[in-house]
Design a protein around this motif. Structure first.
Motif, PDB file in Angstrom:
ATOM      1  N   ALA A  50      20.608  25.612  23.683  1.00 36.30           N
ATOM      2  CA  ALA A  50      19.285  25.381  24.272  1.00 36.30           C
ATOM      3  C   ALA A  50      18.832  26.605  25.066  1.00 36.30           C
ATOM      4  CB  ALA A  50      19.308  24.143  25.162  1.00 36.30           C
ATOM      5  N   LEU A  51      19.746  27.216  25.810  1.00 34.37           N
ATOM      6  CA  LEU A  51      19.399  28.432  26.556  1.00 34.37           C
ATOM      7  C   LEU A  51      19.065  29.587  25.612  1.00 34.37           C
ATOM      8  CD1 LEU A  51      21.978  28.369  29.498  1.00 34.37           C
ATOM      9  CD2 LEU A  51      19.511  28.010  29.606  1.00 34.37           C
ATOM     10  N   ALA A  52      19.823  29.705  24.536  1.00 38.51           N
ATOM     11  CA  ALA A  52      19.535  30.765  23.571  1.00 38.51           C
ATOM     12  C   ALA A  52      18.168  30.563  22.925  1.00 38.51           C
ATOM     13  CB  ALA A  52      20.627  30.810  22.499  1.00 38.51           C
ATOM     14  N   GLY A  53      17.844  29.333  22.568  1.00 32.57           N
ATOM     15  CA  GLY A  53      16.523  29.040  21.996  1.00 32.57           C
ATOM     16  C   GLY A  53      15.399  29.321  22.975  1.00 32.57           C
ATOM     17  N   THR A  54      15.626  28.963  24.223  1.00 35.80           N
ATOM     18  CA  THR A  54      14.633  29.241  25.259  1.00 35.80           C
ATOM     19  C   THR A  54      14.461  30.744  25.463  1.00 35.80           C
ATOM     20  OG1 THR A  54      15.213  27.165  26.337  1.00 35.80           O
ATOM     21  CG2 THR A  54      14.010  28.771  27.659  1.00 35.80           C
ATOM     22  N   ALA A  55      15.567  31.486  25.426  1.00 28.03           N
ATOM     23  CA  ALA A  55      15.496  32.941  25.575  1.00 28.03           C
ATOM     24  C   ALA A  55      14.742  33.582  24.413  1.00 28.03           C
ATOM     25  CB  ALA A  55      16.896  33.529  25.684  1.00 28.03           C
ATOM     26  N   ILE A  56      14.967  33.102  23.201  1.00 25.51           N
ATOM     27  CA  ILE A  56      14.244  33.641  22.031  1.00 25.51           C
ATOM     28  C   ILE A  56      12.754  33.323  22.150  1.00 25.51           C
ATOM     29  CG2 ILE A  56      13.978  33.434  19.528  1.00 25.51           C
ATOM     30  CD1 ILE A  56      16.426  35.031  20.358  1.00 25.51           C
ATOM     31  N   LEU A  57      12.423  32.101  22.547  1.00 22.46           N
ATOM     32  CA  LEU A  57      11.017  31.748  22.743  1.00 22.46           C
ATOM     33  C   LEU A  57      10.394  32.598  23.853  1.00 22.46           C
ATOM     34  CD1 LEU A  57       8.613  29.903  22.051  1.00 22.46           C
ATOM     35  CD2 LEU A  57       9.476  28.331  23.805  1.00 22.46           C
ATOM     36  N   GLY A  58      11.130  32.794  24.943  1.00 21.75           N
ATOM     37  CA  GLY A  58      10.643  33.641  26.034  1.00 21.75           C
ATOM     38  C   GLY A  58      10.432  35.078  25.596  1.00 21.75           C
ATOM     39  N   TRP A  59      11.339  35.581  24.753  1.00 21.79           N
ATOM     40  CA  TRP A  59      11.196  36.948  24.231  1.00 21.79           C
ATOM     41  C   TRP A  59       9.939  37.072  23.383  1.00 21.79           C
ATOM     42  CZ3 TRP A  59      13.109  41.323  25.660  1.00 21.79           C
ATOM     43  CH2 TRP A  59      13.046  42.429  24.814  1.00 21.79           C
ATOM     44  N   PHE A  60       9.672  36.041  22.566  1.00 23.05           N
ATOM     45  CA  PHE A  60       8.449  36.043  21.765  1.00 23.05           C
ATOM     46  C   PHE A  60       7.212  36.048  22.651  1.00 23.05           C
ATOM     47  CE2 PHE A  60       5.093  33.130  20.310  1.00 23.05           C
ATOM     48  CZ  PHE A  60       4.530  33.921  19.323  1.00 23.05           C
ATOM     49  N   LEU A  61       7.179  35.149  23.637  1.00 21.43           N
ATOM     50  CA  LEU A  61       6.006  35.060  24.512  1.00 21.43           C
ATOM     51  C   LEU A  61       5.833  36.319  25.359  1.00 21.43           C
ATOM     52  CD1 LEU A  61       6.295  31.344  25.644  1.00 21.43           C
ATOM     53  CD2 LEU A  61       4.657  32.328  24.024  1.00 21.43           C
TER      54      LEU A  61
END
Length: 101
Positions: A50-61
């Protein structure tokens, strides 16, 4: 040349596939005997994913909204980071599995 055909019973259904032990499973899928039972996924693993997915989404944004580098570029960059992360996870899993044997 022969062609293998599905075996069906008189009522038109397939019989359950036999397992290596000779006893069919309820789903009909064969299960090897002597294989260890699968362990449930730990809470730490779910949290890490979940943290990795959030980090990838944050990197995109971050790339799209803060750096203003364009939507497609941000998607490509975050997808590349996600694939690199999946490669690392795969390598770590392979090393851990090979050490257990």
């Amino acid at each position: 040349m022969t062609v293998d055909r599905d075996v069906t019973t008189e009522d038109g259904h397939r019989p359950a596939a036999p397992t290596l032990s000779g006893v069919p499973t309820p789903s009909g899928a064969p299960t090897p005997t002597g294989s260890p039972a699968r362990k449930p996924v730990s809470t730490a693993t779910v949290v890490a994913y979940a943290l990795a997915g959030t980090a990838i989404l944050g990197w995109f944004l971050f790339g799209w909204l803060v750096l203003q580098q364009g939507f497609v570029d941000s998607v490509g960059e975050s997808a590349g980071a996600a694939f690199a992360l999946l490669l690392v996870i795969s390598i770590v899993g392979t090393v851990r599995r090979s050490r257990r044997r």
